[in-house]
Design a protein around this motif. Structure first.
Motif, PDB file in Angstrom:
ATOM      1  N   ASP A  64       0.826  -1.210   0.000  1.00 30.38           N
ATOM      2  CA  ASP A  64       0.000   0.000   0.000  1.00 30.38           C
ATOM      3  C   ASP A  64       0.864   1.266   0.000  1.00 30.38           C
ATOM      4  O   ASP A  64       0.543   2.252  -0.661  1.00 30.38           O
ATOM      5  N   ARG A  67       2.141   1.798  -3.455  1.00 33.53           N
ATOM      6  CA  ARG A  67       1.113   2.348  -4.343  1.00 33.53           C
ATOM      7  C   ARG A  67       0.925   3.852  -4.082  1.00 33.53           C
ATOM      8  O   ARG A  67       0.787   4.645  -5.017  1.00 33.53           O
ATOM      9  N   GLY A  68       0.888   4.206  -2.786  1.00 30.91           N
ATOM     10  CA  GLY A  68       0.714   5.623  -2.459  1.00 30.91           C
ATOM     11  C   GLY A  68       1.888   6.467  -2.945  1.00 30.91           C
ATOM     12  O   GLY A  68       1.704   7.569  -3.473  1.00 30.91           O
ATOM     13  N   SER A  70       3.871   5.751  -5.454  1.00 30.72           N
ATOM     14  CA  SER A  70       3.834   5.798  -6.921  1.00 30.72           C
ATOM     15  C   SER A  70       2.849   6.850  -7.401  1.00 30.72           C
ATOM     16  O   SER A  70       3.144   7.623  -8.315  1.00 30.72           O
ATOM     17  N   ALA A  71       1.669   6.886  -6.768  1.00 32.04           N
ATOM     18  CA  ALA A  71       0.678   7.871  -7.179  1.00 32.04           C
ATOM     19  C   ALA A  71       1.145   9.288  -6.873  1.00 32.04           C
ATOM     20  O   ALA A  71       0.909  10.225  -7.643  1.00 32.04           O
ATOM     21  N   GLU A  72       1.825   9.444  -5.702  1.00 28.49           N
ATOM     22  CA  GLU A  72       2.264  10.783  -5.314  1.00 28.49           C
ATOM     23  C   GLU A  72       3.418  11.264  -6.184  1.00 28.49           C
ATOM     24  O   GLU A  72       3.472  12.443  -6.555  1.00 28.49           O
ATOM     25  N   TRP A  73       4.341  10.395  -6.493  1.00 29.65           N
ATOM     26  CA  TRP A  73       5.527  10.798  -7.239  1.00 29.65           C
ATOM     27  C   TRP A  73       5.308  10.839  -8.744  1.00 29.65           C
ATOM     28  O   TRP A  73       6.108  11.424  -9.472  1.00 29.65           O
ATOM     29  N   GLY A  74       4.243  10.165  -9.231  1.00 28.62           N
ATOM     30  CA  GLY A  74       4.041  10.088 -10.673  1.00 28.62           C
ATOM     31  C   GLY A  74       5.042   9.178 -11.332  1.00 28.62           C
ATOM     32  O   GLY A  74       5.430   9.407 -12.480  1.00 28.62           O
ATOM     33  N   ALA A  76       6.544   4.923 -11.736  1.00 25.14           N
ATOM     34  CA  ALA A  76       6.354   3.480 -11.497  1.00 25.14           C
ATOM     35  C   ALA A  76       7.443   3.010 -10.539  1.00 25.14           C
ATOM     36  O   ALA A  76       8.613   3.396 -10.683  1.00 25.14           O
ATOM     37  N   SER A  91       2.241   0.660 -10.472  1.00 21.91           N
ATOM     38  CA  SER A  91       2.141   1.635 -11.564  1.00 21.91           C
ATOM     39  C   SER A  91       0.979   2.595 -11.385  1.00 21.91           C
ATOM     40  O   SER A  91       0.394   3.052 -12.362  1.00 21.91           O
ATOM     41  N   GLU A  92       0.629   2.920 -10.109  1.00 19.56           N
ATOM     42  CA  GLU A  92      -0.457   3.866  -9.902  1.00 19.56           C
ATOM     43  C   GLU A  92      -0.104   5.260 -10.460  1.00 19.56           C
ATOM     44  O   GLU A  92      -0.957   5.960 -11.002  1.00 19.56           O
ATOM     45  N   GLY A  93       1.158   5.697 -10.311  1.00 17.74           N
ATOM     46  CA  GLY A  93       1.556   7.033 -10.783  1.00 17.74           C
ATOM     47  C   GLY A  93       1.963   7.055 -12.238  1.00 17.74           C
ATOM     48  O   GLY A  93       1.818   8.092 -12.918  1.00 17.74           O
TER      49      GLY A  93
END
Length: 457
Positions: A64, A67-68, A70-74, A76, A91-93
């Motif tokens: 988790d 994932r957080g 990745s999304a915050e940094w933009g 993978a 790969s959320e970001g």
């Protein structure tokens, strides 16, 4: 291309401003792009280092957190351990394109042999690697993959901020360019107007305002040229007036004698002889006048040949004195010359003409019991000065500046009838100047006049 000088200046100024502004913005954006990329890489590297110190890939909490992040940094995030260790791809970001994912995994496999903190660039992807400890105390890699273009995305904000500033600077620069172009073109415009007025024959305009720069020097030179042209035209008008006046009298006399001969008014031998003598005298006078005019024109045009030789000016002056000294009655000529002068290079025939003219004038204006002094000296600058001082009535102060003008006759106080063409002193000064010297006059009314010939030794 605009024909106006001011328009060309304005275009040149604007071209320089725009080029400088574009160069400045381009260099600024390049520098900021490099700075933004390095700062972003350092930031991600620090975050990866912090994340690698506590994350445990197998745990759900670690996934988790990945994932957080990745999304915050933009970016993978990939966790790579040994063959028996877990491998995680988040790969959320940013989702690595399928065409690049295999290439990224090959790079990670290669770097896993010697884990190290580094940054790699592969085509349009940037990989930031950070070693980390896996659960069984083996070393793995925590990697962040981000598009290289995203690392310098911050420059767009700078560009948005720079565009209004650049537009404001462009407006200010344009206003300054217009002002500068107008101020620089103003003297040229004045010169153009003045030149057009000169072409129309108007020379009496006041001097143009002149600055201290090159255009100011040009303006002052133009004003000096305008004065010279005005004086030259005035001399030309005076020349034509004087020529017509000097020729009108002998022509009228010749015409009168010729009419008397043609009409039979001269009916005696003596009358005919007087008429013929008068015609001959006035014809010779016109011939001398025209010859003097042609000679002066040739001198001023540089067409008269000069043959300089080594010359002792004192010796030549004594020869002229001996030739012109009155044999019995008349003014006495006093030789106040030094025994000899330093040798100079001059044409003896031409210099003799100058001395002869000066002595003949002195004899003409000096009373019978007067004394004419011929003297000379070597000046401190090395020039040789020879002067002729007469004992005549002198020259009036208002007439003194004009004694070398063409056809200028001495004032009535020094005149006893017709005394020549008025070109002798003009020719004499031109000869002196052709030798690199000069001929000057000084006088006080009632105390005679002194003419000084100066020649370079």
């Amino acid at each position: 291309m605009p024909q106006s000088h001011r328009a060309r200046l304005l275009i040149a100024f604007l071209a320089v401003v725009l080029s400088s502004l574009a160069l400045f913005m381009g260099l600024t954006l390049l520098q900021f792009g490099a700075y933004s990329r390095n700062a972003r890489v350092q930031e991600l590297r620090l975050r990866l280092k912090l994340l690698s110190s506590w994350v445990d890939p197998p745990s759900p909490q670690a996934k988790d957190a990945l994932r957080g992040a990745s999304a915050e940094w933009g970016a993978a995030l990939l966790v790579y351990g040994g063959e028996r260790q877990p491998r995680v791809y988040v790969s959320e970001g940013f989702a690595i394109p399928d065409a690049d994912l295999a290439r990224v995994k090959i790079i990670l496999e290669r770097e896993l042999a010697f884990p190290r903190a580094t940054t790699l660039t592969s085509e349009d992807l940037t990989l930031i690697l950070q070693p980390m400890n896996i659960a069984d105390q083996t070393t793995g890699l925590l990697a962040a993959a981000i598009p290289s273009g995203n690392l310098i995305a911050g420059w767009q904000h700078l560009l948005d901020a720079m565009i209004p500033a650049a537009l404001f600077g462009l407006i200010i620069s344009t206003v300054l360019a217009v002002w500068l172009a107008r101020s620089i073109a103003r003297p040229v415009t004045r010169l153009t107007v003045a030149a057009n007025r000169m072409a129309q024959g108007i020379f009496d305009d006041p001097p143009l305002p002149a600055s201290r720069d090159e255009l100011g020097h040009l303006t002052r030179a133009f004003d000096a040229m305008r004065v010279q042209v005005r004086d030259a035209q005035q001399r030309q008008r005076d020349f034509l007036t004087n020529v017509s006046h000097d020729l009108k009298t002998p022509l009228a006399i010749v015409q009168g004698y010729a009419s008397a001969l043609a009409d039979g008014a001269a009916d005696t031998e003596s009358a005919r002889q007087r008429a013929l003598t008068g015609i001959q005298r006035e014809t010779e006078r016109m011939t001398r006048l025209i010859g003097a005019l042609l000679e002066l024109a040739r001198l001023e045009a540089g067409l008269t040949p000069f043959h300089p030789v080594a010359l002792d000016l004192a010796e030549l002056a004594r020869q002229v004195i001996a030739d012109l000294a009155p044999p019995t009655e008349g003014p006495r000529i006093v030789d106040a010359l030094p025994p000899a002068f330093p040798t100079l290079q001059a044409d003896p025939t031409q210099i003799e003409r100058v001395l002869t003219n000066l002595l003949e004038n002195a004899l003409r204006f000096t009373p019978r019991d007067g004394v004419i002094t011929v003297g000379g000296a070597v000046e401190p600058a090395g020039n040789i000065a020879l002067w002729v001082q007469d004992a005549g009535p002198g020259i009036a102060p208002d007439a003194l500046p004009h004694v070398f003008d063409r056809f200028y006759q001495a004032d009535p106080a020094r005149s006893t009838g017709r005394i020549g063409s008025g070109l002798g002193l003009t020719i004499a000064r031109e000869i002196a100047r052709r030798h690199g010297g000069d001929l000057t006059a000084a006088s006080q009314p009632g105390q005679g006049a002194r003419f000084t010939l100066t020649l370079p030794a």
